[in-house]
Design a protein around this motif. Structure first.
Motif, PDB file in Angstrom:
ATOM      1  N   THR A 118     -15.173 -63.271  41.204  1.00  0.00           N
ATOM      2  CA  THR A 118     -14.395 -62.102  41.621  1.00  0.00           C
ATOM      3  C   THR A 118     -14.015 -61.263  40.407  1.00  0.00           C
ATOM      4  N   ALA A 119     -14.037 -59.953  40.585  1.00  0.00           N
ATOM      5  CA  ALA A 119     -13.638 -59.043  39.512  1.00  0.00           C
ATOM      6  C   ALA A 119     -12.564 -58.084  40.031  1.00  0.00           C
ATOM      7  N   THR A 120     -11.534 -57.889  39.232  1.00  0.00           N
ATOM      8  CA  THR A 120     -10.532 -56.861  39.491  1.00  0.00           C
ATOM      9  C   THR A 120     -11.010 -55.620  38.750  1.00  0.00           C
ATOM     10  N   VAL A 121     -10.961 -54.458  39.410  1.00  0.00           N
ATOM     11  CA  VAL A 121     -11.525 -53.229  38.865  1.00  0.00           C
ATOM     12  C   VAL A 121     -10.454 -52.139  38.789  1.00  0.00           C
ATOM     13  N   GLY A 122     -10.495 -51.364  37.713  1.00  0.00           N
ATOM     14  CA  GLY A 122      -9.605 -50.223  37.564  1.00  0.00           C
ATOM     15  C   GLY A 122     -10.223 -49.214  36.621  1.00  0.00           C
ATOM     16  N   ILE A 123      -9.463 -48.164  36.304  1.00  0.00           N
ATOM     17  CA  ILE A 123      -9.955 -47.164  35.349  1.00  0.00           C
ATOM     18  C   ILE A 123      -9.321 -47.440  33.991  1.00  0.00           C
ATOM     19  N   THR A 124     -10.003 -47.019  32.949  1.00  0.00           N
ATOM     20  CA  THR A 124      -9.562 -47.283  31.586  1.00  0.00           C
ATOM     21  C   THR A 124      -8.494 -46.291  31.117  1.00  0.00           C
ATOM     22  N   HIS A 125      -7.887 -46.613  29.976  1.00  0.00           N
ATOM     23  CA  HIS A 125      -6.950 -45.673  29.344  1.00  0.00           C
ATOM     24  C   HIS A 125      -7.637 -44.341  29.093  1.00  0.00           C
ATOM     25  N   HIS A 126      -8.879 -44.383  28.617  1.00  0.00           N
ATOM     26  CA  HIS A 126      -9.628 -43.149  28.344  1.00  0.00           C
ATOM     27  C   HIS A 126      -9.746 -42.303  29.610  1.00  0.00           C
ATOM     28  N   ALA A 127     -10.075 -42.931  30.731  1.00  0.00           N
ATOM     29  CA  ALA A 127     -10.236 -42.195  31.993  1.00  0.00           C
ATOM     30  C   ALA A 127      -8.924 -41.560  32.429  1.00  0.00           C
ATOM     31  N   GLN A 128      -7.853 -42.317  32.390  1.00  0.00           N
ATOM     32  CA  GLN A 128      -6.585 -41.749  32.857  1.00  0.00           C
ATOM     33  C   GLN A 128      -6.087 -40.675  31.904  1.00  0.00           C
ATOM     34  N   ASP A 129      -6.363 -40.806  30.596  1.00  0.00           N
ATOM     35  CA  ASP A 129      -6.012 -39.751  29.640  1.00  0.00           C
ATOM     36  C   ASP A 129      -6.763 -38.462  29.967  1.00  0.00           C
ATOM     37  N   ALA A 130      -8.058 -38.592  30.277  1.00  0.00           N
ATOM     38  CA  ALA A 130      -8.878 -37.418  30.586  1.00  0.00           C
ATOM     39  C   ALA A 130      -8.456 -36.769  31.902  1.00  0.00           C
ATOM     40  N   LEU A 131      -8.057 -37.585  32.872  1.00  0.00           N
ATOM     41  CA  LEU A 131      -7.664 -37.049  34.175  1.00  0.00           C
ATOM     42  C   LEU A 131      -6.295 -36.388  34.152  1.00  0.00           C
ATOM     43  N   GLY A 132      -5.389 -36.923  33.382  1.00  0.00           N
ATOM     44  CA  GLY A 132      -4.011 -36.443  33.424  1.00  0.00           C
ATOM     45  C   GLY A 132      -3.250 -37.168  34.518  1.00  0.00           C
ATOM     46  N   ASP A 133      -2.201 -36.553  35.030  1.00  0.00           N
ATOM     47  CA  ASP A 133      -1.326 -37.207  36.008  1.00  0.00           C
ATOM     48  C   ASP A 133      -2.054 -37.460  37.322  1.00  0.00           C
ATOM     49  N   VAL A 134      -2.238 -38.736  37.652  1.00  0.00           N
ATOM     50  CA  VAL A 134      -2.909 -39.118  38.896  1.00  0.00           C
ATOM     51  C   VAL A 134      -1.942 -38.918  40.061  1.00  0.00           C
ATOM     52  N   VAL A 135      -2.415 -38.218  41.107  1.00  0.00           N
ATOM     53  CA  VAL A 135      -1.562 -37.915  42.251  1.00  0.00           C
ATOM     54  C   VAL A 135      -2.056 -38.534  43.555  1.00  0.00           C
ATOM     55  N   PHE A 136      -3.300 -39.033  43.581  1.00  0.00           N
ATOM     56  CA  PHE A 136      -3.855 -39.607  44.814  1.00  0.00           C
ATOM     57  C   PHE A 136      -5.019 -40.515  44.467  1.00  0.00           C
ATOM     58  N   VAL A 137      -5.140 -41.614  45.183  1.00  0.00           N
ATOM     59  CA  VAL A 137      -6.316 -42.470  45.072  1.00  0.00           C
ATOM     60  C   VAL A 137      -6.845 -42.765  46.471  1.00  0.00           C
ATOM     61  N   ASP A 138      -8.145 -42.730  46.599  1.00  0.00           N
ATOM     62  CA  ASP A 138      -8.825 -43.099  47.835  1.00  0.00           C
ATOM     63  C   ASP A 138      -9.525 -44.420  47.541  1.00  0.00           C
ATOM     64  N   LEU A 139      -9.032 -45.489  48.145  1.00  0.00           N
ATOM     65  CA  LEU A 139      -9.550 -46.821  47.878  1.00  0.00           C
ATOM     66  C   LEU A 139     -10.524 -47.240  48.976  1.00  0.00           C
ATOM     67  N   PRO A 140     -11.472 -48.114  48.647  1.00  0.00           N
ATOM     68  CA  PRO A 140     -12.425 -48.568  49.659  1.00  0.00           C
ATOM     69  C   PRO A 140     -11.754 -49.498  50.671  1.00  0.00           C
ATOM     70  N   ALA A 141     -12.415 -49.705  51.788  1.00  0.00           N
ATOM     71  CA  ALA A 141     -11.906 -50.609  52.813  1.00  0.00           C
ATOM     72  C   ALA A 141     -12.212 -52.053  52.446  1.00  0.00           C
ATOM     73  N   VAL A 142     -11.260 -52.939  52.700  1.00  0.00           N
ATOM     74  CA  VAL A 142     -11.500 -54.368  52.510  1.00  0.00           C
ATOM     75  C   VAL A 142     -12.632 -54.778  53.448  1.00  0.00           C
ATOM     76  N   GLY A 143     -13.574 -55.534  52.918  1.00  0.00           N
ATOM     77  CA  GLY A 143     -14.735 -55.970  53.692  1.00  0.00           C
ATOM     78  C   GLY A 143     -15.959 -55.097  53.493  1.00  0.00           C
ATOM     79  N   ALA A 144     -15.772 -53.909  52.925  1.00  0.00           N
ATOM     80  CA  ALA A 144     -16.909 -53.015  52.668  1.00  0.00           C
ATOM     81  C   ALA A 144     -17.758 -53.588  51.541  1.00  0.00           C
TER      82      ALA A 144
END
Length: 123
Positions: free
Chosen positions: A18-44
């Motif tokens: 199993t792997a836990t997945v997220g975005i890196t510091h670099h990604a969040q720095d480039a994006l700026g303030d995150v206001v919404f995330v669309d996550l996949p469905a469990v079981g997909a």
């Protein structure tokens, strides 16, 4: 436990199959303030490099790609409720989803921390 990175600026914390997945510091720095995330469905299930979600910030929207093939076993509901966790703790409480690996050999092609840091400095 093994942490790997992708050239799409995702990180994976691999524990067993199993792997836990997220975005890196670099990604969040480039994006700026995150206001919404669309996550996949469990079981997909997704193939490696499929779009598994979207992260939106005040500046832009970006796809979240599957770093490895597998089935989504859990999503971070706390992140859905508080998207700013992707900024304040991207490698911890701001994780996106967990995936059961269908082909563990795919992790061999991912970057280690040293290689990712060198890559992201030029990105």
């Amino acid at each position: 436990m093994s942490i790997k990175y992708t050239e799409d600026h995702e990180w994976l914390n691999i524990e067993g199959d199993t792997a836990t997945v997220g975005i890196t510091h670099h990604a969040q720095d480039a994006l700026g303030d995150v206001v919404f995330v669309d996550l996949p469905a469990v079981g997909a299930t997704f193939a490696q490099k499929d779009v598994a979600g979207v992260v939106e910030s005040v500046k832009a929207a970006a796809d979240v790609y599957m770093p490895v093939s597998g089935e989504i076993t859990e999503v971070n509901e706390a992140l859905r409720a508080d998207p700013a966790l992707a900024n304040t703790d991207p490698l911890g409480a701001g994780w996106f989803f967990k995936v059961k690996l269908s082909d563990a050999s795919q992790t061999a092609a991912l970057l280690d921390e040293t290689a990712y840091n060198a890559f992201s400095q030029n990105a």
